[in-house]
Structure formats: C-alpha cells, structure tokens
Design an enzyme around this catalytic site. Sequence first.
Site, PDB file in Angstrom:
ATOM      1  N   CYS A   2       0.517  -1.198  -0.177  1.00 47.42           N
ATOM      2  CA  CYS A   2       0.111   0.244  -0.311  1.00 47.42           C
ATOM      3  C   CYS A   2       0.937   1.090  -0.170  1.00 47.42           C
ATOM      4  CB  CYS A   2      -1.098  -0.039   1.191  1.00 47.42           C
ATOM      5  SG  CYS A   2      -1.485  -1.575   1.226  1.00 47.42           S
ATOM      6  N   ARG A  27       3.912   0.329  -6.221  1.00 45.74           N
ATOM      7  CA  ARG A  27       4.566  -1.012  -5.617  1.00 45.74           C
ATOM      8  C   ARG A  27       3.049  -1.706  -5.582  1.00 45.74           C
ATOM      9  NH1 ARG A  27       6.834   1.151  -0.094  1.00 45.74           N
ATOM     10  NH2 ARG A  27       5.118   0.131   1.020  1.00 45.74           N
ATOM     11  N   TRP A  74      -3.590  -2.228  -1.109  1.00 42.40           N
ATOM     12  CA  TRP A  74      -3.531  -3.612  -1.948  1.00 42.40           C
ATOM     13  C   TRP A  74      -4.112  -4.430  -0.815  1.00 42.40           C
ATOM     14  CZ3 TRP A  74      -0.376  -8.679  -0.349  1.00 42.40           C
ATOM     15  CH2 TRP A  74      -0.308  -9.145  -1.550  1.00 42.40           C
ATOM     16  N   ASN A 100      -1.090   1.802   6.667  1.00 43.41           N
ATOM     17  CA  ASN A 100      -0.218   0.558   5.869  1.00 43.41           C
ATOM     18  C   ASN A 100      -0.486  -0.450   7.325  1.00 43.41           C
ATOM     19  OD1 ASN A 100      -0.333   2.053   2.946  1.00 43.41           O
ATOM     20  ND2 ASN A 100       1.817   2.407   3.413  1.00 43.41           N
ATOM     21  N   GLY A 101      -0.070  -1.788   7.154  1.00 42.73           N
ATOM     22  CA  GLY A 101       0.089  -2.476   7.952  1.00 42.73           C
ATOM     23  C   GLY A 101      -0.971  -3.526   8.328  1.00 42.73           C
ATOM     24  N   GLU A 479      16.968 -17.727  -9.920  1.00 46.41           N
ATOM     25  CA  GLU A 479      16.785 -16.470 -10.324  1.00 46.41           C
ATOM     26  C   GLU A 479      16.111 -15.786 -11.999  1.00 46.41           C
ATOM     27  OE1 GLU A 479      16.009 -13.839  -8.486  1.00 46.41           O
ATOM     28  OE2 GLU A 479      16.177 -12.033 -10.318  1.00 46.41           O
ATOM     29  N   LYS A 483      12.279 -14.926 -12.485  1.00 45.24           N
ATOM     30  CA  LYS A 483      11.642 -13.186 -13.679  1.00 45.24           C
ATOM     31  C   LYS A 483      11.447 -13.512 -14.411  1.00 45.24           C
ATOM     32  CE  LYS A 483      13.577 -10.511 -11.192  1.00 45.24           C
ATOM     33  NZ  LYS A 483      13.851 -10.883 -10.361  1.00 45.24           N
ATOM     34  N   GLU A 486       7.726 -14.396 -12.854  1.00 44.40           N
ATOM     35  CA  GLU A 486       6.779 -13.052 -12.621  1.00 44.40           C
ATOM     36  C   GLU A 486       6.268 -12.652 -13.789  1.00 44.40           C
ATOM     37  OE1 GLU A 486      10.661 -11.731 -10.234  1.00 44.40           O
ATOM     38  OE2 GLU A 486       8.836 -10.732  -8.347  1.00 44.40           O
ATOM     39  N   HIS A 502      15.985 -37.700 -11.567  1.00 47.75           N
ATOM     40  CA  HIS A 502      15.479 -38.218 -10.009  1.00 47.75           C
ATOM     41  C   HIS A 502      13.601 -37.606  -9.941  1.00 47.75           C
ATOM     42  CE1 HIS A 502      18.844 -39.804  -8.144  1.00 47.75           C
ATOM     43  NE2 HIS A 502      19.851 -38.498  -9.068  1.00 47.75           N
ATOM     44  N   LYS A 601       5.951  -4.494  -5.024  1.00 47.88           N
ATOM     45  CA  LYS A 601       7.207  -4.166  -4.938  1.00 47.88           C
ATOM     46  C   LYS A 601       7.783  -5.137  -3.639  1.00 47.88           C
ATOM     47  CE  LYS A 601      11.337  -2.864  -6.339  1.00 47.88           C
ATOM     48  NZ  LYS A 601      11.790  -4.317  -7.179  1.00 47.88           N
TER      49      LYS A 601
HETATM   50  C1  AGP Z   1      11.560  -9.858  -7.406  1.00 51.03           C
HETATM   51  O1  AGP Z   1      11.626  -9.735  -8.475  1.00 51.03           O
HETATM   52  C2  AGP Z   1      10.609  -9.976  -6.627  1.00 51.03           C
HETATM   53  N1  AGP Z   1       9.340  -9.568  -7.023  1.00 51.03           N
HETATM   54  C3  AGP Z   1      11.227 -10.536  -4.701  1.00 51.03           C
HETATM   55  O2  AGP Z   1      10.822 -11.815  -4.862  1.00 51.03           O
HETATM   56  C4  AGP Z   1      11.723 -10.094  -4.155  1.00 51.03           C
HETATM   57  O3  AGP Z   1      12.901  -9.711  -4.555  1.00 51.03           O
HETATM   58  C5  AGP Z   1      11.675 -10.331  -2.220  1.00 51.03           C
HETATM   59  O4  AGP Z   1       9.981  -9.944  -2.258  1.00 51.03           O
HETATM   60  C6  AGP Z   1      12.198  -9.150  -1.420  1.00 51.03           C
HETATM   61  O5  AGP Z   1      12.086  -8.123  -1.624  1.00 51.03           O
HETATM   62  P1  AGP Z   1      13.118  -7.009  -0.784  1.00 51.03           P
HETATM   63  O6  AGP Z   1      14.363  -7.437  -1.387  1.00 51.03           O
HETATM   64  O7  AGP Z   1      12.838  -5.814  -0.791  1.00 51.03           O
HETATM   65  O8  AGP Z   1      13.042  -7.467   0.777  1.00 51.03           O
END
Ligand code: AGP
Length: 606
Positions: A2, A27, A74, A100-101, A479, A483, A486, A502, A601
């Site tokens: 948020c 965000r 959010w 927020n929270g 990684e 990507k 996502e 396996h 984010k």
């Molecule tokens: C990465 O592309 C992500 N959107 C997500 O995995 C991110 O790396 C993760 O939420 C951790 O965030 P941070 O580095 O702000 O702690």
Amino acid sequence: MCGIIGYTGSRNAAEILINGLEKLEYRGYDSAGIAVFDGDKLNVCKEKGRLENLKILLKKHPVNGNSGIGHTRWATHGAPSKINSHPHTSMNGKISVVHNGIIENYREIKVFLEENGYKFISDTDTEVVPNLIDFYYEGDFLCAVKKAVKQLNGSYALGIICSENKDELIAVRKDSPLIIGIGENENFIASDIPAILSETKKVYFLNDNEFAVLTSSKITVTDFDNNIIEKEIHEVSFSETDAQKGGYEHFMLKEIHEQPKAVNDTLRGRLNSDLNLLLDFINKEFLTTVNKIYIIACGTAYHAGLVGKTVIEKLAKIPVFAELASEFRYNNPLVDKNTLVIAVSQSGETADTLAGVRLAKTMGAKILSISNVVGSTLTRESDYVFYTYAGPEISVASTKAYTTQLTALYLFAVYLAETKNTVLSSELDIVKKDLLSMPKTIENVLKLEEKIKLISNKIFNEKDMYYLGRGLDYAVAMEGSLKLKEISYIHSEAYAGGELKHGPIALIEDNTVVIAISTNKNLSSKMESNIKEVATRGAYTIAFVNEDTNCIHSLCDEIVVLPAKCTLLTPISTVVPLQLLAYYVAKNKGYDIDKPRNLAKSVTVE
Ligand code: AGP
C-alpha cells in the site's frame, strides 16, 4: 505494497496527493482514494482499480482544499472494493485515516466500539482506527491519537486528519515505513520517498511510536509521553528523473541497463584500483569470533543469498546457511552470540526478513543488513549495514537489486577472508580484479540484447519452461526462472542438473523449452549430458555459456555465448541475459511488465 501520501500547505491538496500516488503505483495496488478538507467539508473520494479511475471521478467532482491524505491499497482484510479502500472515516465523519500494515487486534477493538454505539461499513481492519480515535477525542486531536494507538497491536503507518483540526496532519508508525517531507510553508508525509521527491528532498525518517504533527509551517515529533524528539534532516541524494523511466519503455528494461553503473556504485569507495578494500562497517574483533553465518532473505534476495553462501564458504571457510526468511523462524535456527545473520533485502521493509532478524537478535546474533534503501526499517534494526546504492528500483521484478546484492556479498566474502586470513591474498586479488571489471563485463553482456529478443520471439507462446544449472549456475537458474514466471506468467521451474533423472525428466516432451546454463568449464561436461538427455526426448534447448565453456554448440537449438570467462563471479554476468529473456518474452505477450499481476514491490505483511 500500500502507499501513503499526505499534504498540508496552501496549494491544491488533491493534485499533490494524486501526483504522489502516481509515483507509488509501482508498489502494486487494487484501489485508491483521497480525503481532503474543502472548507468545513471533508471530501472523501475513492475508486476500485487503477488511479485513472479516481482521476476520472475527481474530474467530474473536483475537490478543493489545502490539506489531505491519499492512499493506494493492496487488499489484506476485505476484498478490493471501493468501500474497503482508504481513507477510512469515523462514523461521524470527523476523523479520516490512511493505513499501511495490519491491525492484528481489530476484531476485539471492533466489538468494543460496537458496544459503544459505533457502526462499521467495511471489512477492513483499518476502519477501527478512525473510530477509536473518535472515541477518545475530547478536543485534543494528538491526545486522542496517542490513546488509540496505545491500544493497537500489529503494524501500522498512519496518516490522520480531523475536521476540528483542519490545519493539522498527524503521522505515526510501527513496523511500517513512513517519512516526513519538509517543504517551504508546506509539509508532506509518505510511505516512500518517490511520492514526494518532486516536492522536496528534505526528509525525516519516522521511527516506531513517534508521533509527528504537521502543519504548513511546523513539524513537531513527540513520543507517547509527549517528550519532544529532535529529528535529523536527511537530504535525498537521488533526483526525480532517477525515479523515472529515462527513455526506456519499462522501468525493468531501464534497470537492467543500469546494472553496470549500479554495480560500480556498490563497489565505489569500497575497493580501489590498488585492490585495497576500504571497508570498515563491521567490527573486526567480532568477525574473528563468528563461527556460523545465516543468510536470510526472500525471493530474488534469497537467490542472491544462495550465491553468497557458496562464495563465503569458499573464501572465508565458515559454514553458511542460506534460508528463506519466511521459513527461518519456524526451523529452530541454531543461532547464538557467535552467529552473524546477513539479512538481504532491497527494500529493507520485507516483513518476513524483519521478523527473522528480530528473532535472531533475541537469540544473541549480530545482524548485518544488505539493503538498497537508506533509513529503511531493516537498516535501522541492524548492527551493521552495507548499502548497495543501486538507486531506486521501481520495477516489481528485481534486477539491479540482485546484481548489486551479489556484488555486496562478494565484497563481504573477500573482506571476511582477508580478516580471517583464510586464503592466499593472490587468490583474493583475482576476485577483486574480477569485481572491478564486472561493470565492463555486464556492459558487454548487454550487447546480446538483439539475440535474446530473437530467441524470445520463438518461445513466448510456450506454457512451461525449465531452467537447468549446476553449482552457482543452479542458483542463477532459480533467479532466471523466477523472473520469467513473475512477468510472463509462464510456468517455470529451475532444477539442478543432477536432479533431472530423479524426477523432472518425466516432464520433457516434444518442444518443451529447456534453458541450460553452463558457464563453468569444470561442470560443462556434466551439463552436456543433461542437455543430451532432454534433447533426445524432444526438448527445445537454449544454452547460455561463457566464452571459455567447452563447446556444446552442436547439441543445442539455440546457443548464447556470453562475452565472459568462468570465474567465481560468473553469476553476476550470467543473470543479465536471463533477465532480458524474461523481459522480451513478457513484452511479446503484451503484459504490464513493471506491475505484474498479484505482485507488489515490497511485501510488508506476512
Ligand atoms: C523479485 O523480482 C521480487 N519481486 C521479490 O521476489 C523480491 O525480491 C522479494 O519480495 C524480496 O524483496 P526485498 O529484497 O525488498 O526484501
């Protein structure tokens, strides 16, 4: 996730709030709203969906007034809807709040307020807050806020306005970020710096349980006992254009291309051309007592931690456990005063990472955080901080944060090895030289962009893709796979090459896309066998190799040769074409690359 913005001054508040919320769109959110005092009237405008919807509403029903609060939500408690969106206002319309929270004890507060005649219209936890403040309000706004906040359990960043104190805006936080922007005859609050960067670069970072009362001309910060707290002004060093797209179609592409500079910025002032490390951020005496390291992080940052584990173990000869921060707490970690916990987090606000850090601290560990956000909660709760200085990362899919986290982890591994004298300095010099040349290496790798684009044109319609790698390439494969899923929403998994037989090999059929990462010449013959295994079962194979990897060209449908050599640092350059591949696959599909569905984010709730 948020986003919060608040304003008090003499300009049109609605315009400033909307402008700020636009900067927070990255965000992730599902609804947006503002509350502004228009004369005596409190105008609350909210809409489900994109900010554009709220803007259309405001065009039809313009809102005047010089102070107010705004929010992008959010959903956590209650579905995304107009009624559940913020700001939330007390039953009598007196107090309005953005939050927020999560208020963990909102149910019991709700019952308490209902017994006192209050009625609720939303499903949110937040709605109890304005009503509770109203319950305590006897003419002193701040006093009522403090009484109400005392009763809240959970995490909160709150922006609060009151119709009987129209020139005042109150902000308070606990476990959720909130900053104060200092202007000329106007002041701001925001959950993130970009929201107010076009207005001011002077900020206060609010700490937990600090209450800020803002008027257009004054900011007063006090604690629960009304003691005045003198805050230090921070000057934000990045410009607003740094937070814009800079000519690229998406923030993600811009951030991929920023990696040579970002890695250079991480190295700057820490490793000089004479190969001297200039690090003094951690107590050397303590380091010599460390006998175990945990790296805790989430998502991409966790993948950086997996590489960090191998590198620290190899150079500093200390056992390192890389753990998902969300699991760490529940796995009875063996932490004590000789343990160093490295928390890796771009935002420094990830709830699971913070929770892991707090647990480790109670068990006696010292915390080193690797973060990109100066003044973030994580950095303030850590014993030692290593900033990555990657600049603001706006794209939800993390790219430059990852390569700079890797750079930080390599620097730390070298520093630890040097301190503990665990390897020959000549060996460390090689790593240092490779680090210094990494920005150039990434620049060269970025020249593969056109080739990657062509490959993505051939595969973007696939339903599944598998990534294979061994050793450090396996961590990078994870990684690359993250990507892809996502931003392209294609199902994808990463497997260690040795695991193929396996189980995963059962998934391979005609034209299944398999992306093999083979940058290590010592492991390339084993990867060659893996590629053969999937190719004979009909897979469409794409290999990413270094220029000194043994040749497997004839085996693959596509081969991408990176202008890089096999070194301990290979992951930093190898991930770049995988980021580009994910980007161009998603672009071919026409998706909202910077704001992928269901993602935010920074994940500031568990
Ligand atoms: C990465 O592309 C992500 N959107 C997500 O995995 C991110 O790396 C993760 O939420 C951790 O965030 P941070 O580095 O702000 O702690």
